[in-house]
Every structure is written in structure tokens, then in C-alpha cells.
Design an enzyme around this catalytic site. Structure first.
Site, PDB file in Angstrom:
ATOM      1  N   ASP A   1       0.831  -1.198   0.000  1.00  0.00           N
ATOM      2  CA  ASP A   1       0.000   0.000   0.000  1.00  0.00           C
ATOM      3  C   ASP A   1       0.863   1.245   0.000  1.00  0.00           C
ATOM      4  O   ASP A   1       2.047   1.208  -0.330  1.00  0.00           O
ATOM      5  CB  ASP A   1      -0.929  -0.023   1.222  1.00  0.00           C
TER       6      ASP A   1
ATOM      7  N   HIS B   1      -4.573   6.257   2.742  1.00  0.00           N
ATOM      8  CA  HIS B   1      -4.966   4.903   2.370  1.00  0.00           C
ATOM      9  C   HIS B   1      -4.241   3.816   3.170  1.00  0.00           C
ATOM     10  O   HIS B   1      -4.871   2.915   3.738  1.00  0.00           O
ATOM     11  CB  HIS B   1      -4.750   4.684   0.868  1.00  0.00           C
TER      12      HIS B   1
ATOM     13  N   SER C   1     -11.110  -1.952  -1.405  1.00  0.00           N
ATOM     14  CA  SER C   1      -9.900  -2.011  -0.581  1.00  0.00           C
ATOM     15  C   SER C   1     -10.272  -2.062   0.898  1.00  0.00           C
ATOM     16  O   SER C   1      -9.565  -2.688   1.702  1.00  0.00           O
ATOM     17  CB  SER C   1      -8.989  -0.811  -0.857  1.00  0.00           C
TER      18      SER C   1
END
Length: 602
Positions: free
Chosen positions: A310, A347, A517
Site C-alpha cells: 500500500d 490509504h 480495498s
């Protein structure tokens, strides 16, 4: 300690890298710094139910006795000295594949075994058909700079001669050794190089080359994510300049004696923990029927390792305390950007918190290993991903091979893939599949947010767990999120809409996000619970590590919450991931052929 080992993953560091890193201006990134017969069904189920009932009573009695005298778990002497024979071995041959379920001590011993050899053959047929039906990403998603990945046909090269073969091929097309970016030994059998289109075509025509693929753009799969194009200046950094040393992590101590094995069997309701759920996803994971506001759990991901591909992570957030939840510096990898990039994109921090946070996550005692393959723009490339996969496979196999680790069994590892492409990438499909097939790493993949057929996008491999997203609901059923991909490539649904997690700012901030996700992060945490449950000290796992991901996927399927998605989409399975403490209430909650017995699907 493993720090004295000098072998480097991919042979891309210092020794073999000759070409300078190329700036990828448009995307805002630089190049990457025979099975036993099954018993008759009716008699098998009757035996399982009888054994299960006896096992439950026996385990409850044992646990109550232990609880009254000490905090230690049930122990069993199970020391083995077998180690993985070679680091670079392919899928081991097996005369007796492992049994599929051992959720209760002996309740599932008469289950038919998982025939992985046949399974992988079926996978090859499926993937071949997919290559014909699914288009590659658009030309606009090709990273500028002329970088390609070249994959050899199986068996053409060995570890010892691969670099020489690569050099010979490049010389033959006029590119030379200096064109090499990285040589891959684990993620793939191949290499990446700086090539002209004519040189790439010439390599594709070589008899021992399987295929050649350009360096594609990959992007995070969260619909709330900052999706700027990353046009701000990005340092022209050398990806391969990062030091990749290998060492044992300082593992947290448990009450397990080094000579013994703690039995972490199916969660007994008497000993489950109950707390108010921090978000609706935790409610759904631990209940069937209407949600009740609570998160119920038994396992917590103890001694499991989460590898998150990520963006950078805010490791100072309170979600990852009170103790250090992250691996050592040698047990993480930065393939692009800087660890400080977390401030510009939430994120990675959010995904880590939903998978393993102390409030918002499930695997609350797992060790987190960041593998940074995306920039703060939320974008990366095929090469940044291959950098991370090669590094992870090397470290996993070296850990399992080292003689000092035979008492603890293979490392319980699970990888989270929360990014994807705008089409099919054979390179990324193969790399993700090899995590399970060669290194025994359970892998969870986000299905994508295109509202279409998940089979049209990468990464995908049948050994991985592909997860679609659910919307919240006030009752017992849920709708598939409108943005979520669907189809026969999906394995499970998981909560993925309007979920709260940790923010990248400060130490207490929160962030609400939606996307596959998010669902994949939830499922990764759940997968860690099942890994926590599995006894990897068993001799069968010390000699057959690649069966672990198949068993985790089988357990998750057997105990998933069925028939609760109102519109799963054409070809999708109607199964929601469920935690190890989630009990069934009726037969419809179980998969066809199984019955709900004392709360367990059998």
C-alpha cells in the site's frame, strides 16, 4: 538471527543494477527504487457430529479447569526438526495432501483432503481462458520510459544460470547488460529491463520467452481516496538502493513453552470476548441475522504477520499501540517514495487500522509489515509491485528455512492487495499467485470498484482470496455496494462502505472510507484470525507450506455467512466473511451439504 545471510532477493541490489532509475513523470513516480477416498456423506457427517459434541464438551471442561488454575492455554508437545529443504523450491509434490479442516480437535479428520495438484491444474485452465477473454490495460496506463517485464517459459532457466541467460538475451537484441532493472527469481522467472519497442518485440519472438509486458500503472481501490495525478515533482530516487537485510523479528512473548504447542481450536462461546463494535463491519463479522451492536471474538491474530502492499503508514497512530505493532526495519520494504509520505495519503494507514487496529481492526495482536508500493498519489506500477513481492517471498522462505525457526513452524503470513489495474496483467496475476504457490502466503485481493466483472481486472489468481464490497443494512441482509465488482472470480463479500478507521493525521484522527480495498482490509484481518487458529507447528505444514493458504480459504468458505447478499451480481458466490467466533443459527447459514450443529457448520 538471519542478518548474516548475504543472499539478496531478486539480485537487484548493487550487484546487478547497472541502469539508472528512470523518471516516470506522467504518472508522478520513479522506477522502482493422491488423496484418501471420502467416506459416505451421511455416515461421515454423523461421525463428525458425534466427535464434535464430545470434543466440545471435552475442550470446555479442559478450558474451565485450566482457567481456574492459570492463564495458560491448552498445551501439547509437538516439536519437530523438519525444515524446508531449499529456499527456491517450487510447489512440493505431495503423496498425501493435507486435510481441509481441523477446526475442532478431531471433528473434521474424515473430511476429504484438498487435492492441490488437481486444483492447480484447474487453475491453469481457468487462467488460460481468462487471458483470451480479458483485455489488457489501455495504452494510457503504460508507464512512460520504455520499461518491460520479460517472463521465461517454465524450466528454461535455473537460479544459477538465470542472470547469464538474461544477459545473453539482451545482447542478442542489442540492449546489453546495462538495460537490466531487476532479475526475478521468486515473484517470476524473468526480468525487467529498459527496452525499445523493437527490442521488446524481438524478445517476445524468442523461443524461450513466454511473454513480454509493459510496465503498467496500478492504483489504490478506495473510492474516497485522493486520486490526484501526482504531477508534483517526485525525487528521481534509486528504488534498488534501499538496503534489504533479513533478520528475525522481536516476537512478542506468549504463555507458550518453546517445547510445546498451544491448541488454538474453534472458539468456544463461553470464552469469547464481547465489546461494543466500533463500526458496522465488526458487527457483521461476528453475528448472523440482525446485527446487535457488538463485536464478538476469540482469536486476535496472535503470532500472525500482515504484509500490506500500500501507501506509507502513520505508525504513530494510537490504533497501533500500546506496544509496537510493526516489524523491524529489516522486515519492511519501501519500493517507492518515502515512509514519511503517509501525511499526503490516508490509504495505507486506514487499511492497516481496519485490518489490524486495536479499535477498528480484527487482527489486533498481529505484527504489521508495510510494503510501500504506492506513492502518496495512490499510484504505483508493475515494477514497484514486483519489487515488493520478490522481497516478501524471499524473506518468508528464508525465515521458514532457517534452522532456528523449526520449533515455531512456518511463519503465519497474509498479504493484503488493495490496488489493481484497469485491465488484465499476466505479470501481476502470476506474481500474486506465486505468493501462495511458492511461499505459502495467504493473499487477499480487492475486487475493484468498476461495477463490472472482476475477472476483467488484475491482480487475480485462484489461489488468492478476492473480496467484493457490501453496504450497511439495518436488517440481516445486505446489498452489494453499487461500485463493487462482481462475478465468478469473487470468493467472498465483506463490509466495505462507510467504514470508519484511522486517519493519517495525528495520533487519534479518524477517517471514513468506502471501496473494495476497505472490504479486502476487513477480510485480511479475518484471514489472520483463521491463521491464528491453524496449528502450523504440525509436521505437515513444516514440509508442505503451500497448503496453508488453501486451508485458510477453505475454512473461511466453510464458516462464511451464506445467503445474506440480496444482489451479489451474476456469477458471484453469496458468502460473507465471518470471524472465527461467528456461530451459525440454521442450516441455510452453511454451505450446501453441511448442517448447523451446536453453532458450527459441519
Amino acid at each position: 538471527m538471519l542478518s548474516h545471510l548475504s543472499i539478496m532477493p531478486g539480485r537487484d541490489i548493487k550487484m546487478y543494477q547497472q541502469a539508472p532509475a528512470i523518471m516516470v513523470e506522467e504518472a508522478g513516480m520513479s522506477s522502482p527504487s493422491p488423496s484418501a477416498p471420502a467416506p459416505p456423506l451421511a455416515s461421515a457427517r454423523k461421525r463428525k457430529q458425534t466427535v464434535a459434541a464430545a470434543a466440545i464438551v471435552g475442550i470446555c471442561g479442559s478450558l474451565m479447569l485450566l482457567a481456574s488454575s492459570s492463564n495458560e492455554s491448552v498445551l501439547r508437545n509437538n516439536r519437530h526438526s523438519t525444515i524446508i529443504p531449499r529456499l527456491l523450491s517450487a510447489v512440493p509434490s505431495r503423496q498425501n495432501p493435507p486435510t481441509s479442516i481441523r477446526a475442532l480437535t478431531t471433528a473434521y479428520d474424515d473430511e476429504p483432503p484438498l487435492d492441490l495438484t488437481s486444483m492447480y491444474k484447474d487453475h491453469e485452465v481457468l487462467m488460460s481462458a481468462r487471458r483470451l477473454a480479458s483485455p489488457a490495460p489501455p495504452s494510457s496506463d503504460v508507464i512512460p520510459g520504455g520499461q518491460y517485464v520479460v517472463v521465461f517459459k517454465a524450466g528454461y532457466t535455473t537460479y544459477d544460470d538465470r542472470y547469464q541467460q538474461v544477459t545473453a538475451l539482451l545482447n542478442a537484441v542489442g540492449a546489453g547488460q546495462g538495460a537490466i532493472v531487476q532479475v526475478y527469481d521468486l515473484a517470476l522467472e524473468g526480468f525487467s529491463a529498459n527496452l525499445s519497442s523493437a527490442q521488446a518485440t524481438a524478445l517476445q519472438n524468442e523461443a524461450n520467452v513466454d511473454y513480454v509486458e509493459p510496465n503498467y500503472l496500478v492504483h489504490s481501490r478506495s473510492i474516497n481516496d485522493d486520486d490526484e495525478d501526482g504531477s508534483d515533482a517526485v525525487p528521481n530516487e534509486d528504488l534498488h538502493g534501499h538496503d534489504v537485510s533479513t533478520s528475525d523479528s522481536p516476537r512478542r512473548q506468549t504463555n507458550v513453552d518453546d517445547e510445546s504447542e498451544r491448541e488454538r481450536n474453534l472458539a468456544i462461546p463461553l470464552f469469547n470476548k464481547i465489546e461494543p463494535a466500533a463500526h458496522w463491519g465488526l458487527e457483521r463479522l461476528s453475528s448472523r441475522g440482525d446485527k446487535n451492536g457488538d463485536y464478538v471474538y476469540f482469536h486476535n491474530g496472535e503470532n500472525t504477520h500482515l504484509y500490506l502492499f500500500d501507501t506509507a503508514i502513520n505508525e504513530n497512530h494510537d490504533e497501533f499501540r500500546p506496544f509496537n505493532r510493526f516489524g523491524t526495519e529489516a522486515e519492511r520494504k519501501v519500493c517507492i517514495g518515502s515512509p514519511d509520505d503517509y501525511l499526503a495519503n490516508v490509504h495505507g494507514t486506514y487499511v492497516a487500522s481496519v485490518a489490524a487496529g486495536m479499535t477498528y481492526g480484527t487482527a489486533r495482536n498481529a505484527t504489521i509489515h508495510p510494503i510501500q508500493v504506492l506513492l502518496s498519489s495512490g499510484k504505483g506500477s508493475t515494477l514497484t509491485v514486483l519489487c515488493g513481492v520478490e522481497w516478501l517471498m524471499f524473506n518468508q522462505l528464508m525465515y521458514n528455512r532457517h534452522e532456528n525457526n523449526t520449533d515455531s513452524g512456518p511463519r503465519k503470513s497474509i498479504a493484503s492487495i488493495t490496488w489493481g489495474t484497469n485491465g488484465r496483467s499476466d505479470v501481476l496475476d502470476a506474481a500474486v499467485g506465486n505468493l501462495a504457490k511458492k511461499a505459502g502466503i495467504t493473499t487477499v485481493v480487492a475486487a475493484g470498484n468498476d461495477g463490472g466483472n472482476a475477472c476483467n481486472y488484475s491482480p487475480y489468481d485462484p489461489t488468492a482470496i478476492m473480496v467484493a464490497s457490501l453496504d450497511d443494512s439495518v436488517n440481516a441482509t445486505h446489498a452489494r455496494s453499487s461500485f463493487s465488482n462482481y462475478g465468478s472470480c469473487i470468493d467472498f463479500f465483506a463490509p466495505g462502505a462507510d467504514m470508519v478507521g484511522a486517519s493519517s493525521e495525528g495520533t487519534t484522527g479518524t477517517y471514513t472510507a468506502s471501496g473494495t480495498s476497505v472490504a479486502a482490509a476487513i477480510a485480511t484481518g479475518v484471514g489472520a484470525l483463521y491463521l491464528d487458529e491453524v496449528n502450523t507447528k504440525s509436521k505437515k505444514y513444516q514440509t508442505d507450506i503451500v497448503s496453508i493458504p488453501a486451508e485458510i480459504k477453505e475454512r473461511m468458505d466453510k464458516r462464511g455467512y451464506r445467503n445474506a447478499v440480496t444482489d451479489p451480481g451474476a456469477g458471484s458466490p453469496n458468502v460473507i466473511v465471518a470471524g472465527t467466533a461467528n456461530i451459525c443459527k440454521e442450516n441455510s447459514h452453511c454451505r450446501p451439504g453441511d448442517s448447523c450443529y451446536w453453532g458450527f457448520c459441519m
